[in-house]
Structure formats: structure tokens, C-alpha cells
Design a protein around this motif. Structure first.
Motif, PDB file in Angstrom:
ATOM      1  N   ILE A  42      -3.125 -13.879   5.649  1.00  0.00           N
ATOM      2  CA  ILE A  42      -2.055 -12.888   5.837  1.00  0.00           C
ATOM      3  C   ILE A  42      -2.549 -11.516   5.400  1.00  0.00           C
ATOM      4  CG2 ILE A  42       0.243 -12.153   5.059  1.00  0.00           C
ATOM      5  CD1 ILE A  42       0.829 -15.202   4.732  1.00  0.00           C
ATOM      6  N   TRP A  43      -3.136 -11.455   4.206  1.00  0.00           N
ATOM      7  CA  TRP A  43      -3.613 -10.176   3.663  1.00  0.00           C
ATOM      8  C   TRP A  43      -4.768  -9.624   4.491  1.00  0.00           C
ATOM      9  CZ3 TRP A  43       0.600  -9.622   1.778  1.00  0.00           C
ATOM     10  CH2 TRP A  43       1.191 -10.456   0.845  1.00  0.00           C
ATOM     11  N   GLN A  44      -5.649 -10.483   4.943  1.00  0.00           N
ATOM     12  CA  GLN A  44      -6.762 -10.031   5.789  1.00  0.00           C
ATOM     13  C   GLN A  44      -6.246  -9.500   7.128  1.00  0.00           C
ATOM     14  OE1 GLN A  44      -9.045 -13.701   5.578  1.00  0.00           O
ATOM     15  NE2 GLN A  44     -10.533 -12.737   4.205  1.00  0.00           N
ATOM     16  N   GLY A  45      -5.262 -10.183   7.697  1.00  0.00           N
ATOM     17  CA  GLY A  45      -4.677  -9.722   8.957  1.00  0.00           C
ATOM     18  C   GLY A  45      -3.958  -8.399   8.804  1.00  0.00           C
TER      19      GLY A  45
ATOM     20  N   MET B 254       0.843  -1.176   0.000  1.00  0.00           N
ATOM     21  CA  MET B 254       0.000   0.000   0.000  1.00  0.00           C
ATOM     22  C   MET B 254       0.892   1.244   0.000  1.00  0.00           C
ATOM     23  SD  MET B 254      -2.588   1.414   2.906  1.00  0.00           S
ATOM     24  CE  MET B 254      -1.289   1.646   4.057  1.00  0.00           C
ATOM     25  N   LYS B 255       0.553   2.174  -0.852  1.00  0.00           N
ATOM     26  CA  LYS B 255       1.281   3.427  -0.920  1.00  0.00           C
ATOM     27  C   LYS B 255       0.262   4.556  -0.916  1.00  0.00           C
ATOM     28  CE  LYS B 255       4.923   5.713  -3.464  1.00  0.00           C
ATOM     29  NZ  LYS B 255       5.870   5.610  -4.572  1.00  0.00           N
ATOM     30  N   ILE B 256       0.424   5.493   0.000  1.00  0.00           N
ATOM     31  CA  ILE B 256      -0.491   6.631   0.094  1.00  0.00           C
ATOM     32  C   ILE B 256      -0.065   7.657  -0.952  1.00  0.00           C
ATOM     33  CG2 ILE B 256      -1.417   8.446   1.592  1.00  0.00           C
ATOM     34  CD1 ILE B 256      -2.129   5.572   2.481  1.00  0.00           C
ATOM     35  N   SER B 257      -1.023   8.106  -1.742  1.00  0.00           N
ATOM     36  CA  SER B 257      -0.739   9.059  -2.820  1.00  0.00           C
ATOM     37  C   SER B 257      -0.498  10.465  -2.269  1.00  0.00           C
ATOM     38  CB  SER B 257      -1.909   9.095  -3.802  1.00  0.00           C
ATOM     39  OG  SER B 257      -3.025   9.731  -3.193  1.00  0.00           O
TER      40      SER B 257
ATOM     41  N   SER C 248      -6.390  -1.521   1.908  1.00  0.00           N
ATOM     42  CA  SER C 248      -5.796  -2.853   1.907  1.00  0.00           C
ATOM     43  C   SER C 248      -4.634  -2.924   0.921  1.00  0.00           C
ATOM     44  CB  SER C 248      -6.857  -3.887   1.514  1.00  0.00           C
ATOM     45  OG  SER C 248      -6.311  -5.171   1.502  1.00  0.00           O
ATOM     46  N   PRO C 249      -3.544  -3.619   1.310  1.00  0.00           N
ATOM     47  CA  PRO C 249      -2.406  -3.724   0.400  1.00  0.00           C
ATOM     48  C   PRO C 249      -2.687  -4.606  -0.819  1.00  0.00           C
ATOM     49  CG  PRO C 249      -2.003  -4.977   2.388  1.00  0.00           C
ATOM     50  CD  PRO C 249      -3.288  -4.241   2.593  1.00  0.00           C
ATOM     51  N   VAL C 250      -3.674  -5.500  -0.726  1.00  0.00           N
ATOM     52  CA  VAL C 250      -4.115  -6.308  -1.865  1.00  0.00           C
ATOM     53  C   VAL C 250      -5.640  -6.297  -1.885  1.00  0.00           C
ATOM     54  CG1 VAL C 250      -2.081  -7.809  -1.947  1.00  0.00           C
ATOM     55  CG2 VAL C 250      -4.007  -8.453  -0.541  1.00  0.00           C
ATOM     56  N   ILE C 251      -6.225  -6.424  -3.047  1.00  0.00           N
ATOM     57  CA  ILE C 251      -7.671  -6.304  -3.197  1.00  0.00           C
ATOM     58  C   ILE C 251      -8.436  -7.264  -2.297  1.00  0.00           C
ATOM     59  CG2 ILE C 251      -9.598  -6.575  -4.806  1.00  0.00           C
ATOM     60  CD1 ILE C 251      -7.740  -5.478  -6.996  1.00  0.00           C
ATOM     61  N   CYS C 252      -8.036  -8.524  -2.290  1.00  0.00           N
ATOM     62  CA  CYS C 252      -8.803  -9.521  -1.540  1.00  0.00           C
ATOM     63  C   CYS C 252      -8.731  -9.315  -0.035  1.00  0.00           C
ATOM     64  CB  CYS C 252      -8.366 -10.937  -1.904  1.00  0.00           C
ATOM     65  SG  CYS C 252      -6.628 -11.279  -1.516  1.00  0.00           S
ATOM     66  N   GLY C 253      -7.692  -8.635   0.457  1.00  0.00           N
ATOM     67  CA  GLY C 253      -7.537  -8.426   1.884  1.00  0.00           C
ATOM     68  C   GLY C 253      -8.630  -7.576   2.490  1.00  0.00           C
ATOM     69  N   GLY C 254      -9.234  -6.727   1.663  1.00  0.00           N
ATOM     70  CA  GLY C 254     -10.276  -5.840   2.155  1.00  0.00           C
ATOM     71  C   GLY C 254     -11.671  -6.216   1.715  1.00  0.00           C
ATOM     72  N   GLN C 255     -11.812  -7.306   1.012  1.00  0.00           N
ATOM     73  CA  GLN C 255     -13.134  -7.711   0.522  1.00  0.00           C
ATOM     74  C   GLN C 255     -13.870  -8.556   1.559  1.00  0.00           C
ATOM     75  OE1 GLN C 255     -12.176  -9.825  -3.088  1.00  0.00           O
ATOM     76  NE2 GLN C 255     -12.504  -8.009  -4.346  1.00  0.00           N
ATOM     77  N   ASP C 256     -15.172  -8.317   1.656  1.00  0.00           N
ATOM     78  CA  ASP C 256     -16.018  -9.142   2.511  1.00  0.00           C
ATOM     79  C   ASP C 256     -17.388  -9.250   1.866  1.00  0.00           C
ATOM     80  OD1 ASP C 256     -16.804 -10.699   4.641  1.00  0.00           O
ATOM     81  OD2 ASP C 256     -17.427  -8.974   5.848  1.00  0.00           O
ATOM     82  N   PRO C 257     -17.722 -10.309   1.232  1.00  0.00           N
ATOM     83  CA  PRO C 257     -16.970 -11.550   1.107  1.00  0.00           C
ATOM     84  C   PRO C 257     -15.878 -11.428   0.033  1.00  0.00           C
ATOM     85  CG  PRO C 257     -19.021 -11.772  -0.092  1.00  0.00           C
ATOM     86  CD  PRO C 257     -19.044 -10.410   0.578  1.00  0.00           C
ATOM     87  N   VAL C 258     -14.887 -12.289   0.131  1.00  0.00           N
ATOM     88  CA  VAL C 258     -13.788 -12.312  -0.830  1.00  0.00           C
ATOM     89  C   VAL C 258     -14.325 -12.809  -2.168  1.00  0.00           C
ATOM     90  CG1 VAL C 258     -11.529 -13.283  -1.366  1.00  0.00           C
ATOM     91  CG2 VAL C 258     -12.113 -12.718   1.000  1.00  0.00           C
TER      92      VAL C 258
END
Length: 145
Positions: A111-114, A1-4, A88-98
């Protein structure tokens, strides 16, 4: 993740408004000068916050911007999600449901969810007031003879 740059400048702008909240409405020109940010760039950021009711605006010669609520009501997480979207650093890490076909079989998903949880909890634990207080404390301890 990089903040713009948009996210970083938006946060700086809101911190500036928090630091100067007792001065009434603050012009973008003043914020731009104090923060060394282009006024044009700030003008592009303002609509994001107008839609979210974070700012109050006043037009005219005494016009400008101020926070709609006290600085302790706004978190860094809330501000960055408005400017950056999901943190989220990856798309799936912040999805609910994935929404990934591999999610049931993915060894790295936890790992990504954590990581997403840690990032959001941390940023949601810091308010604009916390930042102002820390900055004031650092400046008070920076006295040199």
C-alpha cells in the motif's frame, strides 16, 4: 505527507521566476512582494537551489535570479524532493531496498509503495510551465464586465 512552508514557498518562488523569465534577473525583493513572502525566508531557500543548478544568479545592482533552464524542464516532484527530501508518506514506502525487519511479512508495505509511486509520478508529471500555462488560462477566463 505534508508539504512544509519551505516547499510551498520554494515552488511559488520558482513559478514566479518562470512567469517573469523574459524580464531577465529578478530580485528576491520583487519576488517577495509579488508572492507576499518574507524576503528573509526566500534567502533561506535560495541556497538549496544554488547547489542544484536550478538557478542562475547575478550580483550587483542589476542582480537577481533566473531559472537556469526553461520552465518545462523542472517538475514539481524534483523541486519538492530538493526542499522536502523524500515525498513518501511513510519511510518504508520510498526505500529500495526496504530496510525494515518486518518488510517480508508486512501486509501494508505494498500500500505504502503504491501510494509513494502515485505521489511521485503525479508530481513528476507537472512542470513549472504547466503551472504557468494553467494560471494564465485561469486569469484569461476571469474577465468580468
Amino acid at each position: 505527507m505534508k508539504i512544509s512552508t519551505k516547499g510551498r514557498y520554494a515552488l511559488r518562488m520558482l513559478i514566479d521566476l518562470a512567469e517573469h523569465r523574459n524580464n531577465g534577473y529578478i530580485s528576491l525583493k520583487e519576488i517577495a512582494e509579488r508572492q507576499n513572502i518574507s524576503k528573509k525566508y526566500l534567502e533561506q531557500i535560495i541556497p538549496i537551489f544554488n547547489k542544484s543548478d536550478i538557478l542562475r544568479t547575478n550580483r550587483g545592482s542589476q542582480g537577481g535570479y533566473m531559472l537556469a533552464q526553461s520552465p518545462d524542464k523542472y517538475t514539481v516532484g524534483e523541486i519538492l524532493r530538493l526542499t522536502e527530501g523524500q515525498l513518501s508518506p511513510v519511510i518504508c514506502g520510498g526505500q529500495d531496498p526496504v530496510e525494515c525487519d518486518r518488510s517480508a511479512d508486512c501486509a501494508t508495505l505494498p500500500i505504502w509503495q503504491g501510494l509513494n509511486k502515485v505521489i511521485n509520478e503525479y508530481l513528476d508529471s507537472i512542470t513549472l510551465q504547466d503551472i504557468v500555462d494553467q494560471h494564465m488560462e485561469r486569469c484569461a477566463n476571469d474577465y468580468v464586465i
